[in-house]
Design an enzyme around this catalytic site. Structure first.
Site, PDB file in Angstrom:
ATOM      1  N   ASN A   1       0.856  -1.192   0.000  1.00 52.26           N
ATOM      2  CA  ASN A   1       0.000   0.000   0.000  1.00 52.26           C
ATOM      3  C   ASN A   1       0.895   1.245   0.000  1.00 52.26           C
ATOM      4  OD1 ASN A   1      -1.381   2.265   1.157  1.00 52.26           O
ATOM      5  ND2 ASN A   1      -3.034   0.921   1.770  1.00 52.26           N
TER       6      ASN A   1
ATOM      7  N   HIS B   1      -5.653   3.596  -1.433  1.00 55.81           N
ATOM      8  CA  HIS B   1      -6.957   3.996  -0.883  1.00 55.81           C
ATOM      9  C   HIS B   1      -7.230   5.428  -1.305  1.00 55.81           C
ATOM     10  CE1 HIS B   1      -9.531   4.383   3.080  1.00 55.81           C
ATOM     11  NE2 HIS B   1     -10.217   4.668   1.991  1.00 55.81           N
TER      12      HIS B   1
ATOM     13  N   ARG C   1      -9.249   8.178  -0.552  1.00 58.76           N
ATOM     14  CA  ARG C   1     -10.188   8.591   0.496  1.00 58.76           C
ATOM     15  C   ARG C   1     -11.081   9.706  -0.027  1.00 58.76           C
ATOM     16  NH1 ARG C   1      -8.688   6.673   5.949  1.00 58.76           N
ATOM     17  NH2 ARG C   1     -10.416   7.989   6.588  1.00 58.76           N
TER      18      ARG C   1
ATOM     19  N   GLU D   1      -8.812   0.482  -2.654  1.00 56.56           N
ATOM     20  CA  GLU D   1      -9.579   0.572  -1.402  1.00 56.56           C
ATOM     21  C   GLU D   1     -10.527   1.754  -1.507  1.00 56.56           C
ATOM     22  OE1 GLU D   1      -6.968   0.890   1.892  1.00 56.56           O
ATOM     23  OE2 GLU D   1      -6.147  -1.101   1.621  1.00 56.56           O
TER      24      GLU D   1
ATOM     25  N   THR E   1      -8.005   3.856   8.907  1.00 57.23           N
ATOM     26  CA  THR E   1      -9.225   3.047   8.906  1.00 57.23           C
ATOM     27  C   THR E   1      -9.287   2.293  10.231  1.00 57.23           C
ATOM     28  OG1 THR E   1      -8.861   2.840   6.542  1.00 57.23           O
ATOM     29  CG2 THR E   1     -10.581   1.465   7.481  1.00 57.23           C
TER      30      THR E   1
ATOM     31  N   GLU F   1     -11.023  -9.177   3.888  1.00 53.41           N
ATOM     32  CA  GLU F   1      -9.715  -8.807   4.427  1.00 53.41           C
ATOM     33  C   GLU F   1      -9.909  -8.595   5.923  1.00 53.41           C
ATOM     34  OE1 GLU F   1      -7.161  -6.218   2.250  1.00 53.41           O
ATOM     35  OE2 GLU F   1      -6.283  -5.385   4.073  1.00 53.41           O
TER      36      GLU F   1
HETATM   37  N1  PXP Z   1      -5.759  -2.987   4.324  1.00 51.24           N
HETATM   38  C1  PXP Z   1      -6.740  -2.049   4.426  1.00 51.24           C
HETATM   39  C2  PXP Z   1      -8.129  -2.437   4.073  1.00 51.24           C
HETATM   40  C3  PXP Z   1      -6.439  -0.727   4.823  1.00 51.24           C
HETATM   41  O1  PXP Z   1      -7.429   0.184   4.921  1.00 51.24           O
HETATM   42  C4  PXP Z   1      -5.093  -0.394   5.090  1.00 51.24           C
HETATM   43  C5  PXP Z   1      -4.743   1.019   5.448  1.00 51.24           C
HETATM   44  O2  PXP Z   1      -5.052   1.853   4.397  1.00 51.24           O
HETATM   45  C6  PXP Z   1      -4.123  -1.394   4.950  1.00 51.24           C
HETATM   46  C7  PXP Z   1      -4.481  -2.675   4.593  1.00 51.24           C
HETATM   47  C8  PXP Z   1      -2.678  -1.107   5.186  1.00 51.24           C
HETATM   48  O3  PXP Z   1      -2.477  -0.777   6.529  1.00 51.24           O
HETATM   49  P1  PXP Z   1      -1.085  -0.195   6.989  1.00 51.24           P
HETATM   50  O4  PXP Z   1      -0.849   1.056   6.196  1.00 51.24           O
HETATM   51  O5  PXP Z   1      -1.283   0.049   8.444  1.00 51.24           O
HETATM   52  O6  PXP Z   1      -0.045  -1.233   6.705  1.00 51.24           O
END
Ligand code: PXP
Length: 270
Positions: free
Chosen positions: A14, A50, A52, A80, A111, A161
């Protein structure tokens, strides 16, 4: 689980927080698409982003660039999105490999919890249907709770997920409830798989927590972002991802599974 054993474990990187750094100064750098290129070379199987509603990190132009890049490289883009008409239209315009529906509140830092699928059944069903009809694989980001996982299946999602945030925080804070939270993830993964759902996990994963999470045999994909972008400050993004891949593949093997084909276990030894 299938009789052939655990599925290979994929890594989705991500890159949202590359955009967070860029946006802090309103500059054009660092570029999330460049980070995505590096991530794919370092062992990411796919890219997660994501968009937003408040566009605090990833922008519409980033999604255009990431969709084009992942298509060119033949890698999956996991988009996302909140369950809104606006995001549904953007997903339908881009047709990413997958869309992960997440809850969104403007005032939250990240989130913070899973989607309340059980409580929002009628709102979620039409979005899942229209995304699926466009050939997009639909994932729902949920807490590892039996009612939410059952609801995910009943709204027609193909994937859940599981939110690993609470477990990861408990480990970092050395709290005694970490084991209970891990048990919930394990039970949730097992329940989801037995309902025929593909199971992913993500949120808050770091070098320490990835090992036990990767050992959960039903998991097919981890999505990891914030920690990797932070670690990249010290070691570079490429090295951070390679190390994550090594630890994750090691955790999967220790848990009795096998690596994703093409994962760079040997090269990645840190
Ligand atoms: N999965 C989802 C659905 C998320 O919303 C996020 C954060 O955007 C992540 C994974 C990744 O989380 P992190 O950035 O804490 O590794």
């Amino acid at each position: 689980m299938s009789p052939s054993g655990p599925p290979p474990l994929r890594l989705g990187v991500n890159i949202d927080h590359v955009a967070t750094i860029r946006n802090a100064r309103g500059e054009a750098y660092p570029d999330p698409a460049r980070a995505a290129e590096i991530a794919m070379l370092a062992g990411a199987d796919g890219i997660t982003a994501h968009l937003r509603e408040d566009r605090r990190h990833i922008s519409d132009a980033d999604i255009d660039a990431l969709a084009a890049l992942t298509r060119k490289r033949g890698r999956p883009l996991n988009f996302e999105m909140a369950v809104t008409r606006e995001m549904e239209a953007i997903a339908l315009a881009h047709r990413p490999h997958a869309a992960c529906l997440v809850p969104e509140r403007r005032e939250e830092l990240t989130t913070e919890g899973g989607l309340d699928v059980a409580g929002q059944h009628n709102r979620i069903v039409p979005v899942v249907s229209s995304l699926k009809a466009a050939g997009i694989r639909v994932s729902l980001f949920v807490e590892p709770l039996a009612a939410q996982i059952e609801a995910a299946r009943s709204v027609g999602a193909q994937v859940v997920e599981l939110h690993t945030g609470a477990y990861c925080l408990a480990v970092r804070e050395r709290r005694s409830d970490a084991n209970t939270l891990m048990m919930a993830l394990r039970e949730g993964a097992s329940q989801a798989r037995s309902l025929g759902l593909e199971v992913h996990a993500g949120h808050g994963i770091d070098f320490e927590t990835v090992v036990a999470i990767a050992a959960i045999p039903e998991l097919a994909e981890l999505n990891i972002g914030h920690f990797l972008v932070g670690e990249a400050i010290f070691t570079g993004l490429d090295a951070a991802i390679r190390r994550m891949r090594t630890l994750m593949d090691g955790g999967r093997e220790a848990g009795g599974g096998h690596r994703a084909p093409g994962s760079r276990f040997d090269e990645a030894a840190a």
